[in-house]
Scaffold this motif. Structure first.
Motif: not given
Length: 238
Positions: A134-137, A139, A163, A224
């Motif tokens: 998800t967008d938590k990757r 981050s 990150k 990925q």
């Protein structure tokens, strides 16, 4: 001063952590909530005051010095909220997301944070390998994990969230350095590089236990394809 206060302050002193004494009341609240909720469902095997103060509170606070001001932190496999809740109490400047696959445990930590005005803390029932898609990757400035899995498994769950330029802090027992050697190749594959291994003792009233803090810096993005599903990670670690 209560019995808990005396034990907590003495345990902090034994471990050179006197700077946290001013938050004694909130830590006392956490102890009481942990013990009471543990009567309803299993959160921890450690429920005595000496054990909780040392094995949960002080052990968790070993991570605090590695967190930069204003950091975004993720705690993977947080259980009832360790190390994330003690860090949230000690460091109101740090924004923390605590993740565990057991909803009852994340509900406990979420409720405690809300009742004690820890606005910097949130928790989520989720599997790390799914959340990483998800967008938590990539981050978070810091990802922590304590008593979750061997490092060669844990690194694949944690490093995708860090990150580039951030850190993964694995909180291990006395054999942590051996775990690093086993996991080193996989850590490099995931974009990590060893920054530091710190060995220290957790001091209890009746002895001490060895601890190893392994700090991994994220030097490039994680491919990925990682993390794989948990069963595959465990069956064939990198």
């Amino acid at each position: 001063m209560t019995t808990f206060d005396n034990i907590f302050l003495n345990t902090l002193k034994l471990n050179g952590m006197e700077e946290y004494t001013e938050r004694s009341e909130v830590f006392h609240n956490l102890f009481k909530s942990l013990v009471e909720t543990n009567k309803l469902y299993n959160l921890t095997a450690v429920t005595d005051e000496n054990g909780v103060c040392a094995l949960h509170f002080c052990d968790s606070l070993f991570a605090e010095k590695y967190i930069k001001d204003g950091a975004a932190m993720l705690d993977i496999g947080c259980g009832a909220g360790f190390p994330s809740l003690p860090i949230a109490i000690a460091r109101p400047d740090v924004t923390i997301l605590a993740v565990d696959s057991t909803a009852k445990k994340t509900e406990f930590s979420r409720k405690f944070a809300a009742e004690n005005n820890l606005s910097n803390f949130t928790s989520l029932a989720a599997r790390a390998e799914e959340l990483a898609k998800t967008d938590k990757r990539e981050s978070f400035d810091l990802v922590t994990a304590r008593a979750v899995a061997r490092l060669n498994v844990l690194a694949e769950l944690a490093l995708p969230f860090v990150k580039v330029g951030g850190y993964f802090l694995a909180m291990k027992g006395s054999a942590g350095e051996d775990e690093y050697k086993e996991a080193a190749k996989g850590i490099a594959e995931l974009g990590g590089k060893l920054e530091k291994i710190e060995k220290r003792d957790l001091i209890l009233p009746d002895g001490k236990q060895g601890r190893t803090l392994i700090l991994i810096r994220k030097v490039r993005e994680t491919a990925q394809k990682y993390p794989r599903m948990y069963a595959k990670i465990v069956k064939k670690p990198l």
